[in-house]
Design a protein around this motif. Structure first.
Motif, PDB file in Angstrom:
ATOM      1  N   GLU A  36       0.530  -1.141  -0.294  1.00 46.57           N
ATOM      2  CA  GLU A  36       0.341   0.397  -0.138  1.00 46.57           C
ATOM      3  C   GLU A  36       1.001   1.074  -0.255  1.00 46.57           C
ATOM      4  OE1 GLU A  36      -3.466  -1.233  -0.424  1.00 46.57           O
ATOM      5  OE2 GLU A  36      -3.303   0.570  -0.193  1.00 46.57           O
TER       6      GLU A  36
ATOM      7  N   ARG B 275       2.854   1.428  -2.781  1.00 48.26           N
ATOM      8  CA  ARG B 275       2.370   1.906  -3.679  1.00 48.26           C
ATOM      9  C   ARG B 275       2.154   3.688  -4.164  1.00 48.26           C
ATOM     10  NH1 ARG B 275      -3.160   2.331  -5.692  1.00 48.26           N
ATOM     11  NH2 ARG B 275      -3.513   1.886  -3.495  1.00 48.26           N
ATOM     12  N   MET B 276       1.839   4.476  -2.949  1.00 47.56           N
ATOM     13  CA  MET B 276       1.717   5.745  -2.738  1.00 47.56           C
ATOM     14  C   MET B 276       3.162   6.109  -3.071  1.00 47.56           C
ATOM     15  SD  MET B 276      -0.940   6.364  -1.922  1.00 47.56           S
ATOM     16  CE  MET B 276      -2.143   5.460  -2.913  1.00 47.56           C
TER      17      MET B 276
ATOM     18  N   ALA C  75       5.037   4.928  -5.172  1.00 47.74           N
ATOM     19  CA  ALA C  75       6.357   5.054  -6.860  1.00 47.74           C
ATOM     20  C   ALA C  75       4.455   5.977  -7.479  1.00 47.74           C
ATOM     21  CB  ALA C  75       5.622   3.698  -6.814  1.00 47.74           C
ATOM     22  N   ASN C  76       3.521   5.715  -6.556  1.00 45.48           N
ATOM     23  CA  ASN C  76       2.922   6.752  -7.871  1.00 45.48           C
ATOM     24  C   ASN C  76       3.055   8.391  -7.728  1.00 45.48           C
ATOM     25  OD1 ASN C  76       1.491   5.182  -9.009  1.00 45.48           O
ATOM     26  ND2 ASN C  76       0.189   4.803  -7.754  1.00 45.48           N
ATOM     27  N   PHE C  77       3.290   8.699  -7.291  1.00 45.66           N
ATOM     28  CA  PHE C  77       3.545   9.886  -6.115  1.00 45.66           C
ATOM     29  C   PHE C  77       4.624  10.914  -7.381  1.00 45.66           C
ATOM     30  CE2 PHE C  77      -0.275   9.573  -3.570  1.00 45.66           C
ATOM     31  CZ  PHE C  77      -0.812  10.874  -3.673  1.00 45.66           C
TER      32      PHE C  77
ATOM     33  N   ALA D  92       5.779   9.008 -10.053  1.00 48.25           N
ATOM     34  CA  ALA D  92       5.756   9.215 -10.913  1.00 48.25           C
ATOM     35  C   ALA D  92       4.844  10.378 -11.437  1.00 48.25           C
ATOM     36  CB  ALA D  92       4.406   7.666 -11.983  1.00 48.25           C
ATOM     37  N   LEU D  93       4.164  10.941 -10.614  1.00 54.26           N
ATOM     38  CA  LEU D  93       3.519  11.892 -10.779  1.00 54.26           C
ATOM     39  C   LEU D  93       4.385  13.496 -10.881  1.00 54.26           C
ATOM     40  CD1 LEU D  93       0.086  12.297  -8.338  1.00 54.26           C
ATOM     41  CD2 LEU D  93       0.311  12.469 -11.297  1.00 54.26           C
TER      42      LEU D  93
ATOM     43  N   GLN E 278       8.276  -2.874  -5.435  1.00 53.35           N
ATOM     44  CA  GLN E 278       7.296  -2.899  -5.553  1.00 53.35           C
ATOM     45  C   GLN E 278       7.418  -5.218  -6.187  1.00 53.35           C
ATOM     46  OE1 GLN E 278       5.910  -0.032  -8.430  1.00 53.35           O
ATOM     47  NE2 GLN E 278       4.264  -0.149  -7.208  1.00 53.35           N
TER      48      GLN E 278
ATOM     49  N   ASN F 108      -8.415   6.244   1.677  1.00 51.55           N
ATOM     50  CA  ASN F 108      -7.320   6.855   1.663  1.00 51.55           C
ATOM     51  C   ASN F 108      -6.850   7.571   0.820  1.00 51.55           C
ATOM     52  OD1 ASN F 108      -4.479   7.415   1.044  1.00 51.55           O
ATOM     53  ND2 ASN F 108      -3.988   4.424   0.445  1.00 51.55           N
TER      54      ASN F 108
ATOM     55  N   GLY G  58      -4.313   9.223  -0.073  1.00 44.90           N
ATOM     56  CA  GLY G  58      -3.374   9.420  -1.832  1.00 44.90           C
ATOM     57  C   GLY G  58      -4.858   9.101  -2.887  1.00 44.90           C
ATOM     58  N   ASP G  59      -4.697   8.237  -2.605  1.00 41.03           N
ATOM     59  CA  ASP G  59      -5.456   6.953  -3.729  1.00 41.03           C
ATOM     60  C   ASP G  59      -7.313   8.029  -4.054  1.00 41.03           C
ATOM     61  OD1 ASP G  59      -4.898   4.309  -4.381  1.00 41.03           O
ATOM     62  OD2 ASP G  59      -5.175   3.603  -2.543  1.00 41.03           O
TER      63      ASP G  59
ATOM     64  N   PHE H  83      -6.891  10.911  -4.603  1.00 44.17           N
ATOM     65  CA  PHE H  83      -5.874  11.702  -5.026  1.00 44.17           C
ATOM     66  C   PHE H  83      -6.177  11.180  -6.459  1.00 44.17           C
ATOM     67  CE2 PHE H  83      -2.378  13.883  -7.073  1.00 44.17           C
ATOM     68  CZ  PHE H  83      -3.043  15.823  -6.850  1.00 44.17           C
ATOM     69  N   LEU H  84      -5.123  10.496  -6.321  1.00 45.47           N
ATOM     70  CA  LEU H  84      -4.603   9.433  -7.875  1.00 45.47           C
ATOM     71  C   LEU H  84      -5.668   8.902  -8.810  1.00 45.47           C
ATOM     72  CD1 LEU H  84      -1.903   7.141  -6.399  1.00 45.47           C
ATOM     73  CD2 LEU H  84      -1.134   8.887  -7.744  1.00 45.47           C
TER      74      LEU H  84
ATOM     75  N   LYS I  81      -7.098  12.036 -10.545  1.00 42.40           N
ATOM     76  CA  LYS I  81      -6.043  12.812 -11.045  1.00 42.40           C
ATOM     77  C   LYS I  81      -6.159  11.881 -12.936  1.00 42.40           C
ATOM     78  CE  LYS I  81      -1.935  15.190 -11.642  1.00 42.40           C
ATOM     79  NZ  LYS I  81      -2.088  16.556 -11.544  1.00 42.40           N
TER      80      LYS I  81
ATOM     81  N   LYS J   2      -6.542  12.375 -16.791  1.00 43.29           N
ATOM     82  CA  LYS J   2      -5.476  12.527 -16.953  1.00 43.29           C
ATOM     83  C   LYS J   2      -6.281  11.326 -18.543  1.00 43.29           C
ATOM     84  CE  LYS J   2      -0.953  12.508 -15.655  1.00 43.29           C
ATOM     85  NZ  LYS J   2       0.432  12.556 -15.557  1.00 43.29           N
TER      86      LYS J   2
ATOM     87  N   LYS K  24      -6.139  -3.310  -7.550  1.00 44.60           N
ATOM     88  CA  LYS K  24      -5.460  -1.342  -8.601  1.00 44.60           C
ATOM     89  C   LYS K  24      -4.148  -1.471  -8.824  1.00 44.60           C
ATOM     90  CE  LYS K  24      -7.073   0.843  -3.804  1.00 44.60           C
ATOM     91  NZ  LYS K  24      -7.304   1.403  -1.890  1.00 44.60           N
ATOM     92  N   PRO K  25      -3.747  -1.315  -9.994  1.00 42.20           N
ATOM     93  CA  PRO K  25      -2.237  -1.609 -10.227  1.00 42.20           C
ATOM     94  C   PRO K  25      -1.392   0.355  -9.885  1.00 42.20           C
ATOM     95  CG  PRO K  25      -4.417  -0.334 -12.194  1.00 42.20           C
ATOM     96  CD  PRO K  25      -4.679  -0.254 -10.051  1.00 42.20           C
TER      97      PRO K  25
ATOM     98  N   THR L 189       1.620   0.880 -11.307  1.00 41.07           N
ATOM     99  CA  THR L 189       2.159   1.982 -11.546  1.00 41.07           C
ATOM    100  C   THR L 189       0.889   3.270 -11.961  1.00 41.07           C
ATOM    101  OG1 THR L 189       1.820   1.128 -13.890  1.00 41.07           O
ATOM    102  CG2 THR L 189       4.039   0.597 -12.533  1.00 41.07           C
ATOM    103  N   LEU L 190       1.405   4.367 -12.345  1.00 43.47           N
ATOM    104  CA  LEU L 190       0.668   5.569 -12.088  1.00 43.47           C
ATOM    105  C   LEU L 190      -0.228   5.083 -14.042  1.00 43.47           C
ATOM    106  CD1 LEU L 190      -0.325   7.678 -11.010  1.00 43.47           C
ATOM    107  CD2 LEU L 190       1.067   9.034 -11.941  1.00 43.47           C
TER     108      LEU L 190
END
Lengths: 375, 159
Positions: free
Chosen positions: A162, A165-166, A168-170, A172-173, A201, B19, B21-22, B24-25, B28, B32, B117-118, B120-121
């Motif tokens: 969990e 993932r945050m 990695a994703n942020f 990337a952003l 990961q 969450n 973060g989730d 927000f993502l 986003k 996108k 949930k994947p 990577t973005l």
């Protein structure tokens, strides 16, 4: 059967010999009990006394089955009879773990060895008994703590995903939206973070999968190992095509395993055989099986880069890698997973290899009665 | 194309997720992917049910996490699918749990799909696009989600 005792001991030494023998019987740590061919106890040494809680005079002259819980208690007369008729024993000359009964009624695990003696034409049996309660308890504890460790690895890897993932994703952003405003050094830092997060990961994902091999119940069924090996090949189609690898599969049997895990096992082993190929040599891989009576011995052999003998054990350790990430990708979980899968089938896995010539991975699968054979 | 939302109307998404973060993502990623949407967030299971039962407008789709405070995702799912006025709304489980048990139980409770949930973005973006395309480009949904009410009433009467 052991030869009869024929060697004549000089008369004057017999008394001395018997005295020494008695000392041995009295001081030996193992319990030693002799019985005659009807099962009647003839002698009972001090260690047997300590193990079972009986005084010798309480048991000598009685049938040895008083020291056994059911079902041995009822079946023992039959065992002796069967042995005397057929010469084939279940324990005699082999030794095995059985349950025994103390005077106080408690049952304990023991290691039992039996040998036959022929004395003056009469058949006698000598039983050697070792109380293995402590060892058994230690084994149980080890098993429990291993299970706990596996559960821990599962939970940890699951929950770690969990926040990871945050990250990695942020990252990337951040990278995507602010790369343009960063100087070269900041960009370099970003690359390190991105790469580390991706690797972690991968590892956490692999760890989770690995720990699931122990946590989730896997059903066993009759599996055609040949068609499952071919399925593994189909899954590896791209890499086999790309490397022009030749994979030959022998006639493989129906075995009693978990089909998904067997597929995974084969896919890992064949995949490795292709992955660790020699650059200038077309991969030549063989999957074969040998009937070893109680078990099947599978082998996956290749003509790849091979490895030094000193690494043959280490390769089965989780996250252990022999090569740099630049040369070969992966976290180093493949063979650890294979080991776990094979051990789940109650088999063994090992490898033999010659550097520069190739490797062979062996694993055994115990034969269990498959439904077809039972029918 | 017989999807529920009228062409050009933003997709009304109820995101049940605790969450930050989730949350927000997810916003986003839909932004996108240039998917016109309005995302309403319920940060726990109770709020989700409150929102669903109280609102005059039903969301077009529900993105539901499993691990939630108060009522968890499965309870929320069960309540949605046992309410005739809500059960036609597609519920997409969006969770990090890969456990076979969670997947099975969710489908048993009539989840419309289950998405892990994947990581990577990039993949998350692709998933958002697929979800939008499938539910609002391919699938036919009733224009009045509560229409099955009468049938259900009959079934209850019969029982």
């Amino acid at each position: 059967m052991p030869p009869e005792i024929k060697n004549k001991v000089p008369q004057e030494n017999i008394a001395d010999y018997a005295a020494r023998l008695e000392t041995v019987l009295k001081t030996v740590i193992d319990g030693i009990i002799t019985i005659d061919s009807r099962g009647t106890i003839q002698s009972f040494n001090p260690s047997a006394e300590r193990i079972f809680g009986y005084r010798p005079e309480e048991v000598i002259g009685r049938n040895v089955k008083i020291l056994m819980p059911e079902p041995y208690h009822s079946e023992h007369d039959g065992y002796i009879k069967n042995y005397l008729q057929s010469g084939q024993g279940k324990v005699i000359g082999i030794g095995r773990e059985v349950k025994a009964l103390r005077k106080d009624g408690s049952v304990f695990p023991m290691e039992l060895g039996i040998n036959q003696m022929n004395i003056a034409g009469a058949v006698m049996f000598v039983g050697t008994i070792r109380d293995i309660s402590d060892r058994k308890q230690a084994e149980d504890e080890l098993l429990r703590s291993n299970e706990e460790l596996e559960r821990f690895a599962y939970i940890a890897s699951h929950d770690l995903q969990e926040p990871l993932r945050m990250v990695a994703n942020f990252t990337a952003l951040l990278d995507g939206e602010y790369r343009g405003t960063m100087d070269a050094q900041a960009g370099e830092y970003m690359d390190f973070i991105t790469d580390a997060a991706r690797r972690m990961q991968e590892m956490v994902g692999d760890l989770l999968e690995y720990s699931r091999l122990g946590c989730e119940d896997a059903g066993f069924s009759d599996v055609n190992s040949e068609s499952h090996t071919k399925m593994a090949l189909a899954n590896l189609y791209d890499v086999i095509e790309e490397t022009e690898a030749s994979v030959r599969i022998g006639d493989l049997p129906v075995i009693h395993v978990n089909p998904v895990r067997f597929l995974r096992l084969m896919q890992n082993l064949i995949g490795n055989a292709v992955k660790y190929r020699r650059e200038d040599v077309r991969p030549d891989i063989r999957v074969e099986v040998e009937d070893r009576g109680r078990e099947w011995l599978f082998s996956v052999s290749d003509n790849g880069i091979g490895m030094k003998e000193e690494y043959l054990q280490q390769i089965f350790i989780i996250f252990k890698r022999l090569h740099g990430k630049k040369d070969y990708q992966g976290t180093g979980i493949g063979l650890a997973a294979c080991k776990k899968i094979v051990e789940g089938f109650e088999g063994k896995i090992w490898a033999e290899s010659r550097p520069g010539e190739g490797s062979t991975f062996y694993f055994t699968v115990p034969k269990k009665e498959t439904a077809r054979q039972a029918a | 194309m017989s999807a529920a939302p009228i062409e050009g109307k933003p997709i009304d998404i109820l995101l049940v997720e605790d969450n930050e973060g989730d949350i927000f993502l997810t916003r986003k990623v839909f932004e996108k992917a240039q998917i016109k949407n309005t995302i309403t967030v319920a940060e726990d299971g109770e709020k989700a049910i409150e929102l669903l039962k109280g609102a005059a407008d039903r969301p077009d789709i529900i993105l539901l996490d499993i691990n939630l405070p108060k009522k968890d995702g499965k309870q929320v799912l069960e309540e949605i699918k046992s309410d005739p006025s809500l059960r036609a709304i597609p519920v997409v489980i969006l969770t990090s749990s890969q456990a076979e048990k969670d997947i099975l139980e969710s489908y048993d409770l009539h989840a419309n799909s289950y998405i892990i949930k994947p990581v990577t973005l990039e993949n998350f973006g692709e998933v958002a696009a697929v979800v939008e395309n499938f539910w609002f480009g391919v699938v036919a949904l009733p224009s009045h989600p509560g229409a099955s009410k009468t049938q259900d009433k009959q079934r209850e009467d019969a029982a």
